[in-house]
Scaffold this motif. Sequence first.
Motif, mmCIF file in Angstrom:
data_model
loop_
_atom_site.group_PDB
_atom_site.id
_atom_site.type_symbol
_atom_site.label_atom_id
_atom_site.label_comp_id
_atom_site.label_asym_id
_atom_site.label_seq_id
_atom_site.Cartn_x
_atom_site.Cartn_y
_atom_site.Cartn_z
ATOM 1 N N ASP A 58 0.824 -1.213 0.000
ATOM 2 C CA ASP A 58 0.000 0.000 0.000
ATOM 3 C C ASP A 58 0.860 1.267 0.000
ATOM 4 O OD1 ASP A 58 1.045 -0.285 2.525
ATOM 5 O OD2 ASP A 58 -0.797 0.319 3.566
ATOM 6 N N VAL A 60 2.816 4.710 -0.648
ATOM 7 C CA VAL A 60 2.522 6.022 -1.221
ATOM 8 C C VAL A 60 3.813 6.509 -1.882
ATOM 9 C CG1 VAL A 60 1.819 8.391 -0.768
ATOM 10 C CG2 VAL A 60 0.793 6.506 0.540
ATOM 11 N N SER A 72 5.851 5.192 -12.844
ATOM 12 C CA SER A 72 4.524 5.066 -12.234
ATOM 13 C C SER A 72 3.885 3.731 -12.606
ATOM 14 C CB SER A 72 3.626 6.227 -12.674
ATOM 15 O OG SER A 72 4.068 7.457 -12.136
ATOM 16 N N ALA A 82 -0.844 0.484 -4.477
ATOM 17 C CA ALA A 82 -0.059 1.677 -4.144
ATOM 18 C C ALA A 82 -0.766 2.940 -4.617
ATOM 19 C CB ALA A 82 1.322 1.585 -4.781
ATOM 20 N N ARG A 83 -0.519 4.042 -3.919
ATOM 21 C CA ARG A 83 -0.966 5.371 -4.357
ATOM 22 C C ARG A 83 0.231 6.065 -4.993
ATOM 23 N NH1 ARG A 83 -3.461 8.821 0.255
ATOM 24 N NH2 ARG A 83 -3.951 10.122 -1.561
ATOM 25 N N VAL A 84 0.045 6.569 -6.193
ATOM 26 C CA VAL A 84 1.130 7.231 -6.914
ATOM 27 C C VAL A 84 0.686 8.629 -7.308
ATOM 28 C CG1 VAL A 84 2.694 7.154 -8.894
ATOM 29 C CG2 VAL A 84 1.961 5.020 -7.808
ATOM 30 N N ARG A 177 -2.301 18.600 1.512
ATOM 31 C CA ARG A 177 -2.792 17.228 1.446
ATOM 32 C C ARG A 177 -2.670 16.555 2.802
ATOM 33 N NH1 ARG A 177 -3.173 15.131 -3.826
ATOM 34 N NH2 ARG A 177 -3.986 13.318 -2.708
ATOM 35 N N ASP A 179 -4.200 14.065 3.643
ATOM 36 C CA ASP A 179 -4.315 12.622 3.448
ATOM 37 C C ASP A 179 -2.959 11.969 3.208
ATOM 38 O OD1 ASP A 179 -4.361 14.131 0.997
ATOM 39 O OD2 ASP A 179 -4.815 12.273 -0.079
ATOM 40 N N LEU A 180 -1.928 12.762 2.965
ATOM 41 C CA LEU A 180 -0.597 12.215 2.725
ATOM 42 C C LEU A 180 0.232 12.340 3.998
ATOM 43 C CD1 LEU A 180 0.148 13.664 -0.836
ATOM 44 C CD2 LEU A 180 -0.689 11.372 -0.247
ATOM 45 N N ARG A 182 2.182 10.113 5.107
ATOM 46 C CA ARG A 182 3.475 9.467 4.925
ATOM 47 C C ARG A 182 3.786 9.373 3.432
ATOM 48 N NH1 ARG A 182 0.261 4.815 4.409
ATOM 49 N NH2 ARG A 182 1.192 3.242 3.045
ATOM 50 N N ILE A 183 5.067 9.419 3.108
ATOM 51 C CA ILE A 183 5.547 9.202 1.745
ATOM 52 C C ILE A 183 6.526 8.032 1.824
ATOM 53 C CG2 ILE A 183 6.706 10.177 -0.263
ATOM 54 C CD1 ILE A 183 4.060 11.560 0.512
ATOM 55 N N ASP A 184 6.132 6.892 1.313
ATOM 56 C CA ASP A 184 6.993 5.718 1.408
ATOM 57 C C ASP A 184 8.205 5.826 0.484
ATOM 58 O OD1 ASP A 184 5.445 3.745 3.218
ATOM 59 O OD2 ASP A 184 3.943 4.486 1.816
#
Length: 272
Positions: A58, A60, A72, A82-84, A177, A179-180, A182-184
């Motif tokens: 999952d 980010v 991407s 994943a969120r990209v 944002r 909702d972000l 964390r940035i993996d």
Amino acid sequence: MADAKGPDMSTLVQVRDEFCCYTTSDFNHQGLTQAHFTYEEIFELRTYLRHGVRLAPDAVVLDVGANIGLFSLFVKQECPSARVLAFEPMPAVVEALRRNLDLHGVPDVEVHALALGARREEAVFTYHPALSCNSTNRPEGKELLLEMQRVLFGEHAAGSEEVRVDVDTLSAVLERRSDLDRIDLLKIDVEGAELDVLRGVGAANWPRVDQVVVEVHDRDGRLADVLALLGAQGFRTSSQASSLLTESADLREAGAEDVPPGDYLVYATRPR
């Protein structure tokens, strides 16, 4: 597969038997060469998943300097959940990026037609239609590379035009944002502006970033500056020469007498 032009002048090229994509080049050979190189670097050599960098299902991921979207696509292939967020400022390249996401059935990547940098501004970028991966707002230091392109591909390969684009900081994006949290993985490939992108992350936002992979064009001590900046933010860092990007034998054989200073990939992870 025969090359095909879309209404936006993107070119569809066959990269591998199982993979095709749109490029931005009006010159089909250059577009195919660029796509081959990028596909090999990302999908086959798995360049961005080295030195301890890994992706959770999952994850980010911020794809800064997304170009036509192959990284991407790779992330979504590896981790479908994943969120990209893909950042690419060149209008023609953004159109090819969107078409590639549609072509491969990946509708849930957020595309931002935006450059990231050290401050919010409007900037002039040098766009290379034949080889869009070399487009930059730091054209200084590109002279040798452009000469090599002329040697390998012909005079038109080094053609360019100026494009005005919006620039914002990564901190400003993150502050909008909630909702972000964390940035993996923060992946940066911005043709010379990598320090600007990193300097656009404020101290309050760095704890949200877990891993960084950044391509560094080592001019005027830039590699040392990138390593120092990331180290100061608590990352464990390593670097390696980007062999595909700095390969010079073919260039010399083709007639180029000099090669640019080294290009490196820097990998930064939090101690685990």
